[in-house]
Design a protein around this motif. Structure first.
Motif, short mmCIF file in Angstrom:
data_model
loop_
_atom_site.label_atom_id
_atom_site.label_comp_id
_atom_site.label_asym_id
_atom_site.label_seq_id
_atom_site.Cartn_x
_atom_site.Cartn_y
_atom_site.Cartn_z
N ASP A 17 0.83 -1.20 0.00
CA ASP A 17 0.00 0.00 0.00
C ASP A 17 0.87 1.26 0.00
O ASP A 17 0.62 2.20 -0.76
CB ASP A 17 -0.91 0.00 1.23
CG ASP A 17 -2.35 0.30 0.88
OD1 ASP A 17 -2.68 0.33 -0.32
OD2 ASP A 17 -3.16 0.48 1.80
N SER A 48 -3.32 -0.75 -5.13
CA SER A 48 -2.09 -1.54 -5.30
C SER A 48 -2.46 -2.94 -5.76
O SER A 48 -3.04 -3.72 -4.99
CB SER A 48 -1.32 -1.61 -3.98
OG SER A 48 -0.28 -2.57 -4.05
N LYS A 74 -0.98 -5.80 -3.62
CA LYS A 74 -1.68 -5.96 -2.35
C LYS A 74 -3.00 -6.72 -2.55
O LYS A 74 -3.31 -7.66 -1.80
CB LYS A 74 -1.96 -4.60 -1.72
CG LYS A 74 -2.85 -4.66 -0.49
CD LYS A 74 -3.26 -3.29 -0.01
CE LYS A 74 -4.30 -3.39 1.10
NZ LYS A 74 -4.72 -2.08 1.61
#
Length: 345
Positions: free
Chosen positions: A134, A228, A231
């Motif tokens: 992140d 992201s 992520k």
């Protein structure tokens, strides 16, 4: 220089390294676990050094112990951290070993503690990776941190409480009867009799939280949050792997899958963060093969310990106590080191 060239990499180490060792291990471990299920690799026992093992059990058990002891490269191998906290890194392990070795009650309680601390710790490892992705995606480090914290515990502990392996996690309480603590032996029976309620609770509350989580991030996205992809991929695949393994698999297959992915990720993380210090400690300089030698020393040392600990005779109480101390110190030290770097995650 363009603005895009100033932007940091979305990865922790690099695309190839991250995909190989951080992002794909959940799917890789799941595929391997499914592939070996019902085969001689996972089901045909053999005797090695007087211990009966399967190849799958020896593999994952050795990797578990190897990644546990690898934390000492992050704690004791880092002079700056060691100098700041000498008591917790030098005195506490000795005292813990003495207490576990000297008291059957402490040993039994420490075994139960290690089981559940492992669940907490495993969820936090994925949380740490997610927060770094992140941050690398251009978001403030503290943005939605608490949401990610609870999501990762839900994805890891939720399937354990609601799924097929719940009772296996609580069987350690049975050993407390042998040390004069029969009260705690009621815990497995209570969890078994209320398993349906736990399942309904996890499914209903977990589902509500997931909806809230998605809605909260949608609102953040509309206010400028940078999505992201690493992520998202990590959370989705790890969560799916956890739900499938802990929720529906047998204990042995779930244990293999979830511990394999966790150990691979952790060993890769330690190498990525500590390789320079390992090379300096070994005084290898910058010659061409120095990284390969340092990697061989790192992996070789932790794997030797891992195999030895996995094949250890539990009747050797002093050495068994040492492996339990290593487990507890791994959970404590690793969580502490992450917290020292909290501003990064």
């Amino acid at each position: 220089m363009s603005a895009s060239s100033d932007r940091p990499s979305p990865y922790i180490v690099g695309p190839a390294y991250d995909w190989a060792f951080f992002l794909l291990p959940p799917l890789g471990a799941l595929a391997l676990g499914v592939a070996i299920s019902g085969t001689a690799f996972s089901g045909e026992p053999f005797v090695l050094w007087g211990r009966e093992k399967t190849l799958a059990g020896l593999l994952v058990g050795s990797l578990i112990h190897a990644h546990l002891v690898a934390v000492f490269f992050r704690s004791h191998g880092n002079p700056a951290i060691l100098r700041r906290f000498p008591l917790r890194f030098l005195l506490v392990p000795v005292l813990a070993w003495a207490l576990i070795r000297g008291s059957p009650v402490v040993a039994a309680l420490a075994t139960v503690l290690a089981t559940f601390w492992d669940v907490w710790h495993s969820g936090l490892q994925t949380f740490g990776f997610a927060r770094i992705y992140d941050r690398n995606g251009g978001n403030p480090p503290a943005l939605a941190r608490r949401l990610d914290f609870w999501l990762n515990h839900l994805l890891y502990a939720g399937p354990i409480l609601a799924g097929a392996t719940m009772l296996d996690h609580f069987r350690g309480f049975d050993a407390l009867e042998d040390v004069g603590l029969p009260f705690f032996t009621a815990v497995p029976a209570f969890m078994s009799s209320t398993h349906r309620a736990w399942t309904l609770g996890v499914v209903s509350l977990g589902g509500a939280f997931l909806a809230f989580y998605v809605l909260a991030y949608w609102r953040l996205y509309r206010r400028g949050y940078q999505l992201s992809f690493p992520k998202v991929f990590l959370l989705v695949t790890t969560g799916a792997c956890s739900i499938y393994s802990w929720g529906f698999d047998s204990w042995g297959e779930a244990f293999f899958i979830m511990n394999l992915l966790h150990a691979v990720q952790y060993l890769a993380l330690v190498w990525a963060s500590e390789q320079e210090r390992i090379r300096e400690r070994l005084r290898l300089g910058r010659w061409r093969a120095s990284s390969a030698v340092a990697a061989a020393v790192f992996l070789g040392s932790v794997l030797v310990y891992g195999v030895g600990a996995e094949l250890l005779d539990p009747d050797l109480e002093s050495l068994w106590a040492l492996t339990l101390v290593v487990s507890l110190m791994h959970f404590w030290y690793d969580g502490f080191i992450w917290s020292v770097r909290r501003e990064q995650v």
